[in-house]
Motif scaffolding. Structure first.
Motif, PDB file in Angstrom:
ATOM      1  N   GLU A  45      31.586  41.315  33.398  1.00 28.19           N
ATOM      2  CA  GLU A  45      31.102  40.028  33.906  1.00 28.19           C
ATOM      3  C   GLU A  45      32.052  38.907  33.509  1.00 28.19           C
ATOM      4  O   GLU A  45      32.329  37.992  34.281  1.00 28.19           O
ATOM      5  CB  GLU A  45      29.692  39.708  33.390  1.00 28.19           C
ATOM      6  N   HIS A  51      35.200  39.100  35.679  1.00 24.89           N
ATOM      7  CA  HIS A  51      34.976  38.522  37.011  1.00 24.89           C
ATOM      8  C   HIS A  51      34.979  36.999  36.946  1.00 24.89           C
ATOM      9  O   HIS A  51      35.570  36.340  37.804  1.00 24.89           O
ATOM     10  CB  HIS A  51      33.671  39.037  37.612  1.00 24.89           C
ATOM     11  N   ALA A  52      34.350  36.430  35.937  1.00 32.51           N
ATOM     12  CA  ALA A  52      34.294  34.973  35.802  1.00 32.51           C
ATOM     13  C   ALA A  52      35.688  34.390  35.564  1.00 32.51           C
ATOM     14  O   ALA A  52      36.067  33.395  36.195  1.00 32.51           O
ATOM     15  CB  ALA A  52      33.352  34.578  34.664  1.00 32.51           C
ATOM     16  N   LEU A  83      38.673  35.763  36.299  1.00 30.79           N
ATOM     17  CA  LEU A  83      39.535  35.959  37.468  1.00 30.79           C
ATOM     18  C   LEU A  83      39.113  35.062  38.627  1.00 30.79           C
ATOM     19  O   LEU A  83      39.961  34.549  39.367  1.00 30.79           O
ATOM     20  CB  LEU A  83      39.539  37.429  37.876  1.00 30.79           C
ATOM     21  N   HIS A  84      37.815  34.859  38.803  1.00 26.01           N
ATOM     22  CA  HIS A  84      37.329  33.966  39.860  1.00 26.01           C
ATOM     23  C   HIS A  84      37.795  32.533  39.585  1.00 26.01           C
ATOM     24  O   HIS A  84      38.246  31.835  40.493  1.00 26.01           O
ATOM     25  CB  HIS A  84      35.805  34.035  39.946  1.00 26.01           C
ATOM     26  N   THR A  85      37.700  32.100  38.343  1.00 24.28           N
ATOM     27  CA  THR A  85      38.154  30.761  37.972  1.00 24.28           C
ATOM     28  C   THR A  85      39.657  30.626  38.193  1.00 24.28           C
ATOM     29  O   THR A  85      40.120  29.641  38.767  1.00 24.28           O
ATOM     30  CB  THR A  85      37.802  30.453  36.506  1.00 24.28           C
ATOM     31  N   ALA A 101      41.531  32.365  40.229  1.00 23.19           N
ATOM     32  CA  ALA A 101      41.812  32.407  41.667  1.00 23.19           C
ATOM     33  C   ALA A 101      41.526  31.057  42.318  1.00 23.19           C
ATOM     34  O   ALA A 101      42.180  30.684  43.292  1.00 23.19           O
ATOM     35  CB  ALA A 101      40.985  33.502  42.335  1.00 23.19           C
ATOM     36  N   GLY A 102      40.573  30.313  41.775  1.00 26.37           N
ATOM     37  CA  GLY A 102      40.238  29.015  42.336  1.00 26.37           C
ATOM     38  C   GLY A 102      41.244  27.926  42.007  1.00 26.37           C
ATOM     39  O   GLY A 102      41.157  26.814  42.543  1.00 26.37           O
ATOM     40  N   PRO A 104      41.293  41.778  43.268  1.00 27.67           N
ATOM     41  CA  PRO A 104      40.871  40.974  44.406  1.00 27.67           C
ATOM     42  C   PRO A 104      41.830  41.161  45.560  1.00 27.67           C
ATOM     43  O   PRO A 104      42.782  41.940  45.460  1.00 27.67           O
ATOM     44  CB  PRO A 104      40.909  39.543  43.855  1.00 27.67           C
ATOM     45  N   HIS A 131      44.183  39.654  46.434  1.00 27.34           N
ATOM     46  CA  HIS A 131      45.484  39.070  46.151  1.00 27.34           C
ATOM     47  C   HIS A 131      46.431  40.172  45.703  1.00 27.34           C
ATOM     48  O   HIS A 131      46.022  41.284  45.411  1.00 27.34           O
ATOM     49  CB  HIS A 131      45.356  37.999  45.065  1.00 27.34           C
TER      50      HIS A 131
END
Length: 122
Positions: free
Chosen positions: A78, A81-82, A84-86, A88-89, A110, A112
Motif C-alpha cells: 500500500e 502504491h502511494a 509511486l502514485h505521488t 507519477a503525479g 505502471p 510508464h
C-alpha cells in the motif's frame, strides 16, 4: 505521504535501507546523499507513513517532462502504491526502477517505462 527537507534525510534513509534489507546502512546513506543533494533542487525525498510509523521512502528526480524513482523502497504494498502514485503525479511520465522483490510482492509497473535491476551476489 510527506515531502521532507534534504536536511532531514535520516528517517528517509532508515526507511529505505530497512525496506531493502540493509538496515545498517541508513546513517551512511543519509550522510552520503545529504552532502550531494544539498545544492540539487531537482530531487524530492518522499516518506510514506502508516499511522505514525515510517514505512517507505522514495527519491524523486526531475527528469525531462517527468521524473524518475530509481531509489525507493517500502515495507508494505500500500505504501509502495502511494509513493509511486505521488511520484507519477509530479510529471507527465515516471521512470521507475523495479527490483525482483518489488515484482515478487505483486507490485506491477505502471504504464510508464520501467528499469529492472538486481543486486550482484559476490
Amino acid at each position: 505521504m510527506e515531502q521532507i527537507s534534504r536536511l532531514h534525510l535520516g528517517p528517509w534513509a532508515e526507511a529505505l535501507t530497512q525496506a531493502r534489507g540493509t538496515p545498517g546502512w541508513g546513517s551512511w546513506l543519509a550522510r552520503h546523499l545529504g552532502a550531494r543533494l544539498e545544492t540539487e533542487r531537482g530531487y524530492l525525498p518522499l516518506l510514506a507513513y502508516q499511522g505514525d510509523e515510517v514505512v517507505g521512502a522514495l527519491l524523486w528526480q526531475a527528469q525531462g517532462p517527468g521524473g524518475a524513482a530509481l531509489l525507493w523502497g517500502t515495507r508494505h504494498a500500500e505504501a509502495a502504491h502511494a509513493l509511486l502514485h505521488t511520484a507519477a503525479g509530479l510529471g507527465r511520465s515516471l521512470l521507475v526502477a523495479w527490483g525482483p522483490d518489488d515484482l515478487a510482492a505483486g507490485l506491477q509497473p505502471p504504464e510508464h517505462e520501467a528499469v529492472i535491476f538486481s543486486r550482484l551476489q559476490m
